[in-house]
Design a protein around this motif. Structure first.
Motif, mmCIF file in Angstrom:
data_model
loop_
_atom_site.group_PDB
_atom_site.id
_atom_site.type_symbol
_atom_site.label_atom_id
_atom_site.label_comp_id
_atom_site.label_asym_id
_atom_site.label_seq_id
_atom_site.Cartn_x
_atom_site.Cartn_y
_atom_site.Cartn_z
ATOM 1 N N GLN A 36 0.850 -1.177 0.000
ATOM 2 C CA GLN A 36 0.000 0.000 0.000
ATOM 3 C C GLN A 36 0.901 1.247 0.000
ATOM 4 O O GLN A 36 1.945 1.262 0.643
ATOM 5 N N ASN A 40 -3.053 5.369 -0.491
ATOM 6 C CA ASN A 40 -3.992 4.499 0.225
ATOM 7 C C ASN A 40 -4.065 4.919 1.698
ATOM 8 O O ASN A 40 -5.138 4.955 2.297
ATOM 9 N N GLU A 172 -12.389 -3.328 -12.445
ATOM 10 C CA GLU A 172 -12.340 -1.863 -12.456
ATOM 11 C C GLU A 172 -12.601 -1.365 -13.858
ATOM 12 O O GLU A 172 -12.050 -1.910 -14.820
ATOM 13 N N ASP A 229 -12.168 7.355 -5.805
ATOM 14 C CA ASP A 229 -12.066 6.388 -6.912
ATOM 15 C C ASP A 229 -12.978 5.173 -6.682
ATOM 16 O O ASP A 229 -13.273 4.435 -7.619
ATOM 17 N N HIS A 259 -8.225 12.406 -3.451
ATOM 18 C CA HIS A 259 -6.961 11.694 -3.643
ATOM 19 C C HIS A 259 -5.746 12.443 -3.108
ATOM 20 O O HIS A 259 -5.734 13.654 -3.021
ATOM 21 N N LYS A 266 -3.077 11.367 -9.562
ATOM 22 C CA LYS A 266 -3.418 10.507 -8.432
ATOM 23 C C LYS A 266 -2.246 9.556 -8.159
ATOM 24 O O LYS A 266 -1.692 8.980 -9.100
ATOM 25 N N ALA A 268 -0.853 6.275 -7.667
ATOM 26 C CA ALA A 268 -1.390 4.949 -7.978
ATOM 27 C C ALA A 268 -0.276 4.073 -8.532
ATOM 28 O O ALA A 268 0.630 4.566 -9.217
ATOM 29 N N LYS A 269 -0.364 2.796 -8.203
ATOM 30 C CA LYS A 269 0.644 1.840 -8.681
ATOM 31 C C LYS A 269 0.739 1.911 -10.207
ATOM 32 O O LYS A 269 1.839 1.924 -10.767
ATOM 33 N N SER A 270 -0.415 2.008 -10.884
ATOM 34 C CA SER A 270 -0.417 1.991 -12.348
ATOM 35 C C SER A 270 0.266 3.223 -12.942
ATOM 36 O O SER A 270 0.706 3.207 -14.081
ATOM 37 N N LYS A 271 0.389 4.298 -12.144
ATOM 38 C CA LYS A 271 1.029 5.521 -12.645
ATOM 39 C C LYS A 271 2.528 5.520 -12.348
ATOM 40 O O LYS A 271 3.256 6.417 -12.789
ATOM 41 N N THR A 274 4.319 6.033 -6.870
ATOM 42 C CA THR A 274 3.997 5.735 -5.469
ATOM 43 C C THR A 274 5.205 5.850 -4.545
ATOM 44 O O THR A 274 6.354 5.730 -4.984
#
Ligand code: AMP
Ligand code: ZN
Length: 470
Positions: A36, A40, A172, A229, A259, A266, A268-271, A274
């Motif tokens: 996390q 988060n 998602e 989200d 956020h 934001k 986020a892991k996908s960005k 983190t």
């Protein structure tokens, strides 16, 4: 009176719980496919502030937070590493709990895991099939959103473009694809399979929160939280599932936090943008400074994660710590400062009223810092005695049951060799050997302890090479 902004109504409403004196709270927990990040953690710290404030206001809070240990992301992660889902998720569950403790987040009453509640999910899906709200297609089961007229009420999505029967399989998805969603997914090679009354397969993501919230809090409960989200599709789908199955209102108050963002995006892991709590701690940031940073911006405002924001949080928290040290250092008995009881009562009122107004943390902290400023003036004028100091410390302790950012009552005991060096410096000072005293002082700073000479004796505080910490 306590008031919260309810995402469902889009308004600030008076908060009255279902059962007097008791609040039932469900907060969406981690998807344990990765560590996390502090984004988060912003959600969990906001929920902790909410919960602590409700307890402070006299409510008994029953809190449930789920752990998503089966979904598209956890399955992909386990497959990429070639390990079982359980083995894959275990390490992330462990660090999640460690991070909660690091950030002084009070534990929930229950942390149910999705994989332990498959029968509860199956029962709801079965009921939805029987009521004609769900249908089978190629071994999967989907929710027919056109049959739930209130669909879209939480997220305010437009249902005009909806073409009934269009399905979305992924857990998602964006608002642009408002389609029937999967409650139960047909077996696929490489995916875990449960043999159930519905046939073989595995649950979609959304059904777990409908099943687990009802199991631990009942079909209708007071507050449901998450980050913004989560509003669409997750919470929208939870409402559709639960209300259609139970035939009752699901959640009375929906509270969502904005956020944490980094460079405008934001976290986020996908960005790939983190940072985790342990990475920050390894870089020398004090754990409660991280908490302070996450807590001190109103939950409905975007929080920019920058070095400057961290430094500001550190400076603000240092003011609180210095104030505690100043109060603890008062050893002179003086007549009680006549203005203090009033000042404390006023501050308590200001702090409580601000938080009762949709958790207005900025105003609550302003009341606290005003108290510190005024009390520091009294200390400077030597108008504050030991009883006043005790009373002020007790009040800080009271306030900190909500904030959780002070090390009150948990003063660290320094290692013996450091205590010996402090004593050696004192001896050098008494003997007039100020060069030796200064050398020892500098040596202690390198060891992370800064000494301060006050009229009440020597005090110390922890410092890092980047600045002070607790
Ligand atoms: P997840 O592990 O993605 O299921 O998210 C767990 C919780 O963190 C949910 O309540 C999310 O809404 C929240 N969350 C995820 N990313 C952020 C972020 N950047 N800022 C605030 N909350 C977030
Ligand atoms: Zn959820």
């Amino acid at each position: 009176m306590i008031r919260f902004f309810n995402t469902l109504s889009g308004r600030v409403e008076d908060f009255v719980p279902l059962r007097p004196g008791e609040v039932s709270l469900y907060t969406c927990g981690p998807t344990v496919y990765s560590h996390q990040h502090v984004g988060n953690m912003r959600a969990y710290v906001f929920e902790d502030l909410l919960k602590r404030f409700l307890s402070f206001s006299g409510f008994r809070v029953r809190h449930v937070m789920n752990i998503t240990d089966v979904d598209d992301k956890t399955i992909n992660g386990a497959n990429a590493e070639g390990v079982s889902l359980q083995e894959y998720t275990r390490k992330y569950i462990d660090t999640f709990f460690a991070d909660l403790e690091t950030l002084n987040i009070r534990p929930a009453d229950h942390y149910p895991r999705a994989t332990d509640h498959i029968p509860e999910m199956v029962a709801i899906i079965k009921g939805l099939l029987e009521k004609g709200l769900a249908y089978r297609k190629d071994g999967s089961i989907y929710y027919s959103i056109a049959k739930f007229p209130a669909y879209g009420r939480l997220s305010k999505i437009r249902m005009d473009d909806l073409r009934p029967g269009q399905r979305v399989e992924a857990d998602e998805y964006e608002k642009e694809s408002v389609h029937d969603f999967a409650l139960w997914k047909a077996p696929k090679p490489g995916e875990p399979v449960w043999e159930t009354e519905l046939g073989p397969g595995r649950p979609g993501w959304h059904i777990e929160c409908s099943a687990m919230s009802a199991k631990y809090l009942g079909p209708t409960f007071d507050i449901h939280c998450g980050g913004v989200d989560n509003i669409f599709p997750h919470h929208e789908n939870e409402i559709a599932q639960s209300e259609a199955y139970w035939g009752r209102p699901f959640v009375r108050f929906w509270l969502h936090c904005q956020h944490l963002v980094r460079d405008g995006e934001k976290m986020a892991k996908s960005k790939g943008n983190t940072t985790t709590v342990s990475e920050l701690a390894a870089a020398g940031v004090d754990r409660l400074t991280i908490r302070y940073l996450l807590l001190s911006t109103h939950y409905r405002k975007v929080l920019n994660f920058t070095q400057e924001a961290l430094s500001q949080a550190q400076a603000a928290r240092q003011r609180l710590l210095d104030f505690v040290l100043a109060l603890e250092g008062i050893s002179t008995s003086r007549p009680a400062a006549p203005s203090l009881p009033n000042l404390i009562a006023e501050t308590r009122r200001g702090f409580t009223d601000a938080l009762g107004d949709d958790l207005n943390i900025a105003e609550a902290l302003a009341a606290l810092f005003e108290f510190i400023r005024t009390t520091n003036t009294l200390i400077g004028a030597e108008a504050l005695g030991t009883d006043d100091a005790r009373r002020s410390l007790d009040f800080l302790g009271e306030v900190d049951t909500v904030l959780g950012v002070l090390p009150l009552g948990k003063r660290e005991i320094l290692p013996e060799e450091i205590q010996e060096r402090i004593a050696a410096r004192e001896a050098a000072r008494r003997a007039g050997d100020f060069r030796l005293a200064d050398d020892i002082r500098a040596e202690l700073v390198r060891a992370g302890v800064k000494l301060e000479d006050t009229k009440d004796g020597v005090r110390w505080k922890r410092v890092t090479k980047d600045g002070p910490r607790t």
